[in-house]
Design an enzyme around this catalytic site. Structure first.
Site, PDB file in Angstrom:
ATOM      1  N   ASN A   9     -42.666  39.157  -4.055  1.00 12.88           N
ATOM      2  CA  ASN A   9     -41.629  39.833  -4.587  1.00 12.88           C
ATOM      3  C   ASN A   9     -40.778  39.652  -5.082  1.00 12.88           C
ATOM      4  OD1 ASN A   9     -38.829  39.810  -3.615  1.00 12.88           O
ATOM      5  ND2 ASN A   9     -38.636  36.972  -2.772  1.00 12.88           N
ATOM      6  N   LYS A  11     -37.513  40.631  -6.078  1.00  7.45           N
ATOM      7  CA  LYS A  11     -35.909  40.050  -6.128  1.00  7.45           C
ATOM      8  C   LYS A  11     -35.374  40.903  -6.858  1.00  7.45           C
ATOM      9  CE  LYS A  11     -37.775  35.291  -4.931  1.00  7.45           C
ATOM     10  NZ  LYS A  11     -37.806  33.746  -6.032  1.00  7.45           N
ATOM     11  N   HIS A  94     -34.995  36.072   3.378  1.00 10.63           N
ATOM     12  CA  HIS A  94     -35.367  34.647   2.947  1.00 10.63           C
ATOM     13  C   HIS A  94     -34.691  34.346   2.028  1.00 10.63           C
ATOM     14  CE1 HIS A  94     -36.151  33.921  -1.588  1.00 10.63           C
ATOM     15  NE2 HIS A  94     -37.578  34.274  -1.486  1.00 10.63           N
ATOM     16  N   GLU A  96     -32.697  32.882  -0.083  1.00  8.61           N
ATOM     17  CA  GLU A  96     -31.763  33.430  -0.990  1.00  8.61           C
ATOM     18  C   GLU A  96     -31.078  34.178  -0.354  1.00  8.61           C
ATOM     19  OE1 GLU A  96     -34.872  35.195  -3.928  1.00  8.61           O
ATOM     20  OE2 GLU A  96     -35.427  32.838  -4.769  1.00  8.61           O
ATOM     21  N   GLU A 166     -41.906  28.975   2.975  1.00  4.15           N
ATOM     22  CA  GLU A 166     -41.911  28.976   1.356  1.00  4.15           C
ATOM     23  C   GLU A 166     -40.306  27.857   1.506  1.00  4.15           C
ATOM     24  OE1 GLU A 166     -41.772  33.101  -0.625  1.00  4.15           O
ATOM     25  OE2 GLU A 166     -39.612  32.805   0.568  1.00  4.15           O
ATOM     26  N   GLY A 172     -39.422  28.998  -7.774  1.00  2.41           N
ATOM     27  CA  GLY A 172     -38.379  29.529  -8.314  1.00  2.41           C
ATOM     28  C   GLY A 172     -38.480  27.740  -9.324  1.00  2.41           C
ATOM     29  N   SER A 212     -43.273  28.948  -5.949  1.00  2.32           N
ATOM     30  CA  SER A 212     -44.413  28.867  -7.632  1.00  2.32           C
ATOM     31  C   SER A 212     -46.150  28.974  -7.409  1.00  2.32           C
ATOM     32  CB  SER A 212     -43.772  27.607  -7.698  1.00  2.32           C
ATOM     33  OG  SER A 212     -42.793  27.403  -8.505  1.00  2.32           O
TER      34      SER A 212
END
Ligand code: 13P
Length: 248
Positions: A9, A11, A94, A96, A166, A172, A212
């Site tokens: 991904n 992003k 996702h 985010e 996730e 991250g 990660s």
């Protein structure tokens, strides 16, 4: 036996020239893998990556889509549009997008249905926050997200949905869930699917871990009984590192 799937991904990273070079560099490094290799690129890279991934085993996905087919939705891109240029996968829900762009369980569910209507394979993200984990409600959160995401899908569609677990606190941050913890959460998700759709279907669903993931922890994670691969953020931006994860 479920297939292993390794999805990158990107992003909001990678200009077209960088994306093209990445696909060209990655191609020889993953050509012999039996694992499914997917790159989820920003909209502006999709067409370039698709052209450059032709005749390779690299599949291309988008990172979001709208649930309507067309209309007055300024700035949005529909599943039909993605399909028209050869996109095969699409990340939906996702964290985010849930956090910064008001994605809800309801829009996630609508988008998954629209993805199937357009013959796109959804990669649906679920995951708990650190606060939810510390309160001891992580399993409730992820099983609820899973249930609502899959609501109203046919058995065949459920089988073809990829889920990515996730944990938000691991994205991250360099903090990875331990392989055992990730496996435990993914088992819970599979049990929830089994309760609703039956064991045979639940055993077919590919469930990835994300947060990660890197070449140094991929093997331990992906060798666990219920972890079918990874959704990789930061470590998917360098072809060599991503190839090592694919070839774990
Ligand atoms: P990182 O691998 O950078 O933690 O990101 C994970 C992720 O959000 C993939 O979708």
């Amino acid at each position: 036996m479920r297939k292993k799937v390794i999805a990158g991904n990107w992003k909001m990273n990678m200009l077209p020239n960088e994306a093209i070079k990445f696909i060209q560099d990655l191609t020889p490094l993953v050509k012999d893998t039996k694992n499914e290799v997917i790159i989820c690129a920003p909209y502006t890279d999709l067409f370039y990556t698709i052209l450059n991934a032709q005749d390779t085993n690299i599949k291309i996905g988008a990172q979001n889509m709208h649930f309507e087919e067309k209309g007055a939705y300024t700035g949005e891109v529909s599943g039909k549009m993605l399909k028209s240029i050869g996109v095969e996968y699409v990340i939906i829900g996702h964290s985010e997008r849930r956090q910064y762009f008001a994605e809800t369980d309801e829009t996630v569910n609508k988008k998954i249905k629209a993805a199937f209507e357009n013959d796109l394979k959804p990669i649906v993200c679920v995951g708990e926050t650190l606060e939810e984990r510390e309160k001891g409600i992580a399993f409730d959160v992820i099983t609820k997200q899973t249930r609502l995401a899959l609501d109203g899908l046919s058995n065949e569609q459920v089988k073809n949905t990829i889920i990515a677990y996730e944990p938000i606190w691991a994205i991250g941050t360099g903090k990875t869930a331990t392989a055992d913890d990730a496996n435990e959460s993914i088992k819970k998700i599979r049990e929830e699917i089994s309760k609703i759709y039956g064991k045979d279907i639940a055993e077919c669903v590919i469930i990835l871990y994300g947060g990660s993931v890197k070449s140094s922890n991929a093997k331990e994670l992906f060798n666990k009984s219920d972890i079918d691969g990874g959704l990789v953020g930061g470590a998917s931006l360098k072809a060599e590192e991503f190839a090592k994860i694919v070839n774990f």
